[in-house]
Design an enzyme around this catalytic site. Structure first.
Site, PDB file in Angstrom:
ATOM      1  N   ALA A 140       0.845  -1.330   0.099  1.00 54.70           N
ATOM      2  CA  ALA A 140       0.202  -0.102   0.025  1.00 54.70           C
ATOM      3  C   ALA A 140       0.997   1.445  -0.013  1.00 54.70           C
ATOM      4  CB  ALA A 140      -0.892  -0.091   1.161  1.00 54.70           C
ATOM      5  N   HIS A 141       1.961   1.046  -0.135  1.00 53.75           N
ATOM      6  CA  HIS A 141       3.076   2.351  -0.028  1.00 53.75           C
ATOM      7  C   HIS A 141       3.169   2.835  -1.422  1.00 53.75           C
ATOM      8  CE1 HIS A 141       4.899   1.560   4.001  1.00 53.75           C
ATOM      9  NE2 HIS A 141       4.113   0.307   3.916  1.00 53.75           N
ATOM     10  N   ARG A 227      13.546 -23.790  -4.546  1.00 51.53           N
ATOM     11  CA  ARG A 227      14.908 -23.329  -4.874  1.00 51.53           C
ATOM     12  C   ARG A 227      15.320 -21.876  -4.667  1.00 51.53           C
ATOM     13  NH1 ARG A 227      12.768 -27.064  -7.997  1.00 51.53           N
ATOM     14  NH2 ARG A 227      11.846 -25.686  -9.526  1.00 51.53           N
ATOM     15  N   ASP A 248      -5.078 -12.297  11.226  1.00 50.07           N
ATOM     16  CA  ASP A 248      -6.466 -11.852  10.835  1.00 50.07           C
ATOM     17  C   ASP A 248      -7.282 -12.559  10.154  1.00 50.07           C
ATOM     18  OD1 ASP A 248      -5.375 -11.245   8.578  1.00 50.07           O
ATOM     19  OD2 ASP A 248      -6.017  -8.959   8.463  1.00 50.07           O
ATOM     20  N   ASP A 273      -1.198  -4.434  12.523  1.00 52.06           N
ATOM     21  CA  ASP A 273      -1.212  -3.361  11.486  1.00 52.06           C
ATOM     22  C   ASP A 273      -2.586  -2.869  11.234  1.00 52.06           C
ATOM     23  OD1 ASP A 273       0.293  -2.381   9.402  1.00 52.06           O
ATOM     24  OD2 ASP A 273       0.146  -3.913   7.969  1.00 52.06           O
TER      25      ASP A 273
END
Length: 388
Positions: A140-141, A227, A248, A273
């Site tokens: 969300a940044h 891997r 959540d 958060d």
């Protein structure tokens, strides 16, 4: 006031739960022990635990910490004890460095102003999440604000935050990240790996440089592949790292929660958060200047459908972890002793003599019945009141 509390199931006195008691005086636990109390208890309860520590919260009850007023901060700190949270780590997300520094300076002043306010959730040193993140795992940044952790930027954050800056999340693959980790750690600021596309080897190098945390495991980071273990694999395998986890059941599936507790025993730190939408009806809210939409029963989302924080009670995260397969002892430790140890909070997260008298009384579903902060009742569900 002196108070003796006994419990059928006491957490935080010894390494395992069982019958136990605590004695409180002058805001501290002055004595405690397993088994029967030394005299008749003033209060007997079924379940007692240390006060919960939310190590990542962006806002609540209609306010984002980055733009919160004094009234907003007061409202949040007064209401969070109803969820078991007696201490919180406010999080400031990606913004231009000068804005983050302004937020840090204002927060440092706010912590001093409210340090002795009774009956409200304690403000711990804060968390800065960004802007040193990977664009490919930005979540969300805002991508246009993501930058490398240059020495000037790192020192600006350290100077602005002082002892009110607790930890910083960064992507270790960014240019200058390992040097930045060493600089932060030398200044007493912890570092968390997060919002990262790093491989497991880079995660190990970050830990070598001093990183000790991982931000919301599984979310916004390179996954575990056979891997290519990625951030998730590196985090699960490295005993030096404490792993933040949003239980959540939207950010992380129940089976992944169970796996995490099994693979990283004693290193799981449940966080909410939460964003400003927590405790509010469905609608539109804000996170770091962006609009979020919330539909009943669903987590907050950006306009493009990206998960954008959460809206969940921390005591519900504890119950979700237990329902997913963690033991009650493990789940309660994940909001008490584990975050206290990870954040260097020696007098929080346990109920042994010398600890600050923050504790919660839980019902059989692990919901908060009462919350006590420094030996004074801050929340009592039986009377539905906040404050003593």
């Amino acid at each position: 006031m002196q108070l003796l509390v006994s419990a059928t199931s006491a957490h935080g006195i010894t390494d395992t739960s069982g019958p136990g008691w605590i004695e409180v005086a002058d805001g501290r636990i002055v004595a405690s022990g397993p088994g029967e109390p030394p005299r008749a208890a003033d209060l007997h309860v079924e379940v007692i635990a240390p006060g919960f520590i939310d190590a990542q919260i962006n806002g609540a009850y209609g306010a984002d910490f980055a733009s919160a007023t004094e009234e907003d901060w007061t409202r949040i700190a007064e209401r969070l004890p109803s969820t078991g949270v007696t201490s919180m780590v406010p999080t400031f997300i990606t913004a231009p460095i000068d804005e983050v520094c302004a937020d840090l300076s204002a927060y440092a002043q706010r912590r001093q102003a409210v340090a002795h306010r009774e009956g409200t959730t304690r403000l711990l040193p804060c968390h800065v999440e960004g802007p040193f993140l990977a664009p490919t795992r930005r979540g969300a940044h805002r991508e246009e604000l993501l930058v490398d952790p240059t020495p000037d930027r790192v020192h600006a954050l350290i100077e602005a935050g002082g002892d009110s800056l607790g930890y910083v999340t960064l992507a270790p693959e960014r240019a200058g990240a390992l040097e930045a980790i060493a600089t932060f750690v030398a200044a007493g600021v912890r570092v968390s790996v997060g919002h990262s596309d790093a491989d497991a080897a880079s995660v190990a190098k970050a830990a070598d440089a001093g990183a000790t945390l991982v931000t919301h495991l599984y979310n916004a980071q390179s996954p575990l592949m056979p891997r290519s273990p990625g951030v998730v694999g590196g985090a699960l395998a490295d005993s030096r790292l404490t792993l933040g986890l949003i239980a959540d059941l939207h950010h992380v599936d129940a089976e992944a929660i169970r796996l995490t507790f099994a693979a990283a025993t004693g290193r799981v730190m449940l966080v909410t958060d939460n964003v400003s939408a927590f405790g509010m009806p469905a609608g539109e809210y804000e996170l770091g200047g962006q609009t979020l939409s919330v539909v009943d029963g669903q987590p907050p989302l950006r306009e493009d459908g990206t998960l954008a924080g959460a809206a969940v009670r921390l005591d519900d995260c504890v119950a979700n972890a237990v329902a997913s397969g963690a033991s009650v002892d493990q789940a309660i430790a994940a909001v008490t002793s584990v975050p206290a140890r990870a954040l260097g909070l020696d007098d929080l997260g346990h109920l042994r003599a010398g600890a600050i008298a923050d504790f919660v009384i839980l019902d059989s579903d692990l919901r908060t019945d009462q919350a006590w902060i420094q030996g004074k009742m801050a929340f009592d569900r039986t009377s539905l009141t906040v404050g003593d």
